[in-house]
Scaffold this motif. Sequence first.
Motif, PDB file in Angstrom:
ATOM      1  N   LEU A 174       0.823  -1.222  -0.150  1.00 29.68           N
ATOM      2  CA  LEU A 174      -0.104  -0.005  -0.047  1.00 29.68           C
ATOM      3  C   LEU A 174       0.782   1.533  -0.069  1.00 29.68           C
ATOM      4  CD1 LEU A 174      -2.765  -1.039   2.526  1.00 29.68           C
ATOM      5  CD2 LEU A 174      -3.000  -1.081  -0.073  1.00 29.68           C
ATOM      6  N   LYS A 175       2.149   1.267   0.648  1.00 28.34           N
ATOM      7  CA  LYS A 175       2.940   2.599   0.753  1.00 28.34           C
ATOM      8  C   LYS A 175       3.325   2.750  -0.579  1.00 28.34           C
ATOM      9  CE  LYS A 175       7.056   4.126   3.076  1.00 28.34           C
ATOM     10  NZ  LYS A 175       8.153   3.459   3.878  1.00 28.34           N
ATOM     11  N   THR A 176       3.624   1.798  -1.523  1.00 25.49           N
ATOM     12  CA  THR A 176       4.299   2.124  -2.587  1.00 25.49           C
ATOM     13  C   THR A 176       3.155   2.994  -3.748  1.00 25.49           C
ATOM     14  OG1 THR A 176       5.636   0.030  -2.788  1.00 25.49           O
ATOM     15  CG2 THR A 176       5.055   1.131  -4.984  1.00 25.49           C
ATOM     16  N   PRO A 177       2.080   2.619  -4.032  1.00 27.11           N
ATOM     17  CA  PRO A 177       0.988   3.367  -4.768  1.00 27.11           C
ATOM     18  C   PRO A 177       0.645   4.803  -4.134  1.00 27.11           C
ATOM     19  CG  PRO A 177      -0.231   1.480  -3.966  1.00 27.11           C
ATOM     20  CD  PRO A 177       1.267   1.188  -3.715  1.00 27.11           C
ATOM     21  N   VAL A 178       0.546   4.639  -2.899  1.00 27.00           N
ATOM     22  CA  VAL A 178       0.227   5.966  -1.861  1.00 27.00           C
ATOM     23  C   VAL A 178       1.214   6.859  -2.075  1.00 27.00           C
ATOM     24  CG1 VAL A 178      -0.199   6.886   0.461  1.00 27.00           C
ATOM     25  CG2 VAL A 178      -1.423   4.701  -0.689  1.00 27.00           C
ATOM     26  N   GLY A 179       2.578   6.526  -2.067  1.00 25.58           N
ATOM     27  CA  GLY A 179       3.475   7.438  -1.995  1.00 25.58           C
ATOM     28  C   GLY A 179       4.074   7.692  -3.456  1.00 25.58           C
ATOM     29  N   ALA A 180       3.470   6.988  -4.311  1.00 24.62           N
ATOM     30  CA  ALA A 180       3.767   7.527  -5.818  1.00 24.62           C
ATOM     31  C   ALA A 180       2.532   8.587  -6.091  1.00 24.62           C
ATOM     32  CB  ALA A 180       3.742   6.338  -6.794  1.00 24.62           C
ATOM     33  N   ILE A 181       1.280   8.353  -5.370  1.00 21.13           N
ATOM     34  CA  ILE A 181       0.199   9.228  -5.899  1.00 21.13           C
ATOM     35  C   ILE A 181       0.719  10.758  -5.102  1.00 21.13           C
ATOM     36  CG2 ILE A 181      -2.115   9.842  -5.297  1.00 21.13           C
ATOM     37  CD1 ILE A 181      -2.717   6.651  -5.631  1.00 21.13           C
ATOM     38  N   GLY A 182       1.164  10.470  -3.958  1.00 21.62           N
ATOM     39  CA  GLY A 182       1.557  11.838  -3.214  1.00 21.62           C
ATOM     40  C   GLY A 182       2.615  12.622  -4.073  1.00 21.62           C
ATOM     41  N   LEU A 183       3.677  11.854  -4.430  1.00 18.28           N
ATOM     42  CA  LEU A 183       4.611  12.485  -4.985  1.00 18.28           C
ATOM     43  C   LEU A 183       4.339  12.942  -6.383  1.00 18.28           C
ATOM     44  CD1 LEU A 183       7.791  13.101  -5.339  1.00 18.28           C
ATOM     45  CD2 LEU A 183       7.978  10.954  -6.305  1.00 18.28           C
ATOM     46  N   LEU A 184       3.350  12.449  -6.965  1.00 20.48           N
ATOM     47  CA  LEU A 184       2.870  13.140  -8.486  1.00 20.48           C
ATOM     48  C   LEU A 184       1.846  14.185  -8.173  1.00 20.48           C
ATOM     49  CD1 LEU A 184       2.045   9.431 -10.189  1.00 20.48           C
ATOM     50  CD2 LEU A 184       3.714  11.118 -11.022  1.00 20.48           C
ATOM     51  N   GLN A 205      -3.512   8.106 -12.287  1.00 25.11           N
ATOM     52  CA  GLN A 205      -4.920   7.185 -12.580  1.00 25.11           C
ATOM     53  C   GLN A 205      -4.087   5.922 -12.382  1.00 25.11           C
ATOM     54  OE1 GLN A 205      -6.675   7.747 -16.336  1.00 25.11           O
ATOM     55  NE2 GLN A 205      -8.211   6.659 -15.659  1.00 25.11           N
ATOM     56  N   VAL A 206      -3.147   5.326 -12.886  1.00 26.59           N
ATOM     57  CA  VAL A 206      -2.648   4.204 -13.044  1.00 26.59           C
ATOM     58  C   VAL A 206      -2.259   3.592 -11.668  1.00 26.59           C
ATOM     59  CG1 VAL A 206      -0.708   2.707 -13.646  1.00 26.59           C
ATOM     60  CG2 VAL A 206      -1.658   4.480 -15.370  1.00 26.59           C
ATOM     61  N   GLU A 207      -1.835   4.591 -10.641  1.00 27.74           N
ATOM     62  CA  GLU A 207      -1.436   4.150  -9.251  1.00 27.74           C
ATOM     63  C   GLU A 207      -2.578   4.245  -8.491  1.00 27.74           C
ATOM     64  OE1 GLU A 207       1.458   3.221  -8.267  1.00 27.74           O
ATOM     65  OE2 GLU A 207       2.838   3.686  -9.844  1.00 27.74           O
ATOM     66  N   ALA A 208      -3.539   4.864  -8.869  1.00 23.86           N
ATOM     67  CA  ALA A 208      -4.836   4.955  -8.250  1.00 23.86           C
ATOM     68  C   ALA A 208      -5.606   3.378  -8.568  1.00 23.86           C
ATOM     69  CB  ALA A 208      -6.035   6.144  -8.465  1.00 23.86           C
ATOM     70  N   GLU A 209      -5.430   3.279  -9.855  1.00 25.36           N
ATOM     71  CA  GLU A 209      -6.036   1.879 -10.030  1.00 25.36           C
ATOM     72  C   GLU A 209      -5.379   0.703  -9.329  1.00 25.36           C
ATOM     73  OE1 GLU A 209      -6.172   1.969 -14.271  1.00 25.36           O
ATOM     74  OE2 GLU A 209      -7.797   3.431 -14.506  1.00 25.36           O
TER      75      GLU A 209
END
Length: 399
Positions: A174-184, A205-209
């Motif tokens: 969970l940390k990986t996509p959440v961190g990516a969304i925050g950085l993006l 959108q890809v990370e959220a999916e």
Amino acid sequence: MAKLKRRSTAHHLAELAARLDGSPEGHDDNAMRVMNRLETAVERLAGQSAAAGRERERLCVAANHISEGVVICDELGEVVFRNTLAEAYAGARHGDALVERTMAELLAAALEGSTGSEHLDLWGPPRRALVLSALPLQDRHRTVGAVAVVEDVSERLRLEAMRRDFVANISHELKTPVGAIGLLAETLAAEDDADVTRRLAGRMQVEAERLGRIIEDLLDLSRIEAEEGPVREPVPLHLAVGQAVDRLQGLADLRRIHLEVVVDQEVSVLGDSRQLVSAVHNLLENAVKYSDSGSTVRVEVGDRKDGVAVAVVDHGIGIPERDLGRIFERFYRVDRARARDTGGTGLGLAIVRHVAHNHGGQVSVTSKEGEGSTFTLLLPRGPTGSRTFLPANPLPAAT
């Protein structure tokens, strides 16, 4: 003289009767009354002895049904009772001999008034973890014996390790996509270029999916685990496969993977159609994602000697032998980088394993690295000629 002797005998019998029946001692010289008292006392003692025997039998039966080994010794250290589980350690060899020796040491210490415990790791096979404990049995101010208990904690430790791994893995996933969304999002807020903004928004959108798929699979796994006794209804297996194929056809077309379905025999199982479709879908999705573009994924449905089966055969990257024993664990991935590229969550095969368990079946895999894999979902045979509970979706034509 004879009268004196009779009186003396009657007197002694009266004293014996008094001790047996707990009445005050007297000097009843009537032999008949004394004999009646003795008979009554003996009958009462016999009844108490029989009741004590029945109580002991009940305690033995109860002790034989508990999940720990129990050994009881008297004040001299002689074993007076072992339940069924503890019997296995008496006269045993190898690891169980170590258990017996440790138990004897703990009992000896308990007879001296000490309470102790030991943890033993037996490497097996199978590997086991045991906790042995002993304590003295006291009668007022005197030790009259000791009791030792052997508890097998292997399953508990295994479940605790699984729980720790699950928490660590889900936190990482969970940390990986959440961190990516925050950085993006942070980058997007400071970006003025429209093209870059679109690319960043698309990546978000890809990370959220991906995050949504992880949560959806977690909810699906949680639901399936909770339904250990799924709804039992006749499910034609070829129709469950048809639904799973229909759901995955779009992804297969996108990756130019041909899905081939071969039904050797139309068979049914008793179970939950939703769970069964989910299991087949996850096997197919796994095969499609790890197969090369332009290849074929084959699904075989048929009857076997030991049940009915769905086999999913691919000619993809295969699985290294060292990983075959762990691929059904939650979040376990053979190739993490490849799995993330394909959008995998690492939960699909865990879902398949739980569905198989819920239906009294099993899932197995054979694979050769670089040549492909075959996953087989084997289920107990259901009724024949059952009415259909799934819509009759058309199956892709076999080639």
